[in-house]
Design an enzyme around this catalytic site. Sequence first.
Site, PDB file in Angstrom:
ATOM      1  N   HIS A   1      -3.204   7.403   3.037  1.00  0.00           N
ATOM      2  CA  HIS A   1      -3.633   6.118   2.472  1.00  0.00           C
ATOM      3  C   HIS A   1      -5.045   5.808   2.987  1.00  0.00           C
ATOM      4  CE1 HIS A   1      -3.903   2.076   1.229  1.00  0.00           C
ATOM      5  NE2 HIS A   1      -3.576   1.517   2.379  1.00  0.00           N
TER       6      HIS A   1
ATOM      7  N   CYS B   1       0.816  -1.220   0.000  1.00  0.00           N
ATOM      8  CA  CYS B   1       0.000   0.000   0.000  1.00  0.00           C
ATOM      9  C   CYS B   1       0.851   1.272   0.000  1.00  0.00           C
ATOM     10  CB  CYS B   1      -0.953   0.019   1.187  1.00  0.00           C
ATOM     11  SG  CYS B   1      -2.111  -1.331   1.173  1.00  0.00           S
TER      12      CYS B   1
ATOM     13  N   ASN C   1      -9.956  -0.104   0.622  1.00  0.00           N
ATOM     14  CA  ASN C   1      -8.507   0.043   0.540  1.00  0.00           C
ATOM     15  C   ASN C   1      -8.032  -0.493  -0.817  1.00  0.00           C
ATOM     16  OD1 ASN C   1      -5.746  -0.239   0.735  1.00  0.00           O
ATOM     17  ND2 ASN C   1      -5.758  -1.195   2.749  1.00  0.00           N
TER      18      ASN C   1
END
Length: 320
Positions: free
Chosen positions: A247, A112, A277
């Site tokens: 994020h 990520c 996500n």
Amino acid sequence: MRAKIIGVGSCVPEKVVTNHELTKTVDTSDEWIRTRTGIQERRLSDEATATSDLAIVAAERALAKANLSAQDLDLIIVGTTTPDTLFPSVACILQGKLSAVKAAAFDVSAACSGFNFALTTATQFIENGLYKNVLVIGADTLTKYVDWNDRGTCVLFGDGAGAVVLTASDDGSGVLASWLKAEGHLSDKLIMPGGGSRDPGQKNGRFITMDGKNVFKFATRVLEESILAVLKKANLETKDIDLLIPHQANSRIISHVVKKMDLPNEKVFVNLHKYGNTSAASIPIALDEAFAEGIIKAGDIVVLSGFGAGLTCGANIIKW
Ligand code: ACO
């Protein structure tokens, strides 16, 4: 010379899966997912769609906004942890499909955090004068690697891609500072065990396994650490931030850090309720939306900060 963003683009699959739909297959509820994560729905790619298929659309959109052709590119870097194949890289697949004939191309694996790691890497090439025009992409299809029977992970992820075109500029705008970090001693906290050279036959499974509580603790700690570190490198303070794009993993992680740093909510961009996500894609998708909505203006100070498997964390501070 600085690395200046001159085009942003993104792409998410069409298929929307709501929290309510997930309650038909796992023991969960819309209320649990919303209150524990902030996610309301996510986008899922179909069987025929691989990471590069989303990445190429995002790349073409970013190139069009930058008014550049693929042949102007000197380098393509893709942050991804879900490449189409172990090799070649997604970046090489894109280089071929875009006919970016003079561009070198490689992937960066930081889960990520992949977009921030790729952006920082691209920035070095521009600042040292080796390359002028660089395409940086964050793209992932993590929903292909979740166990749809594991309610602890399957509700969290979505697919997507986001891209930026960078060019060398001396007008004072661009990436002002970068900060990257790895804590490899926590590598087992978020792992896709099967498919690599330790387990090519995927005897240990092909699904994401995560120690959610420990990842949560890491995320809240390093999100703040990364923002303060990158501000310090740029000789700026928290009050100088016009927009923070963290994020997009969990709204509780974001609000914890925002509260601790005393940042006004209107200075923090959040779109995870729509996408979940999306891993390396989350920050460039959010950047594309924030720019399209007119939230980012010339001269603004924008901080991008993300965390992920590794465990890793990275931040970049940009003067728009
Ligand atoms: N629906 C209903 N109940 C659930 C669900 C669900 N989807 N998932 C877990 N639960 C249950 C658990 O079984 C547990 O039940 P129990 O008390 O009977 O044992 C209870 O809810 C609490 O579970 P916790 O794991 O303690 O829940 P928590 O509040 O920690 O939230 C979460 C879990 C959302 C995963 C959180 O830990 C988190 O967000 N962690 C960070 C994850 C993250 O950001 N990962 C991405 C990293 S980026 C990358 O590189 C991919």
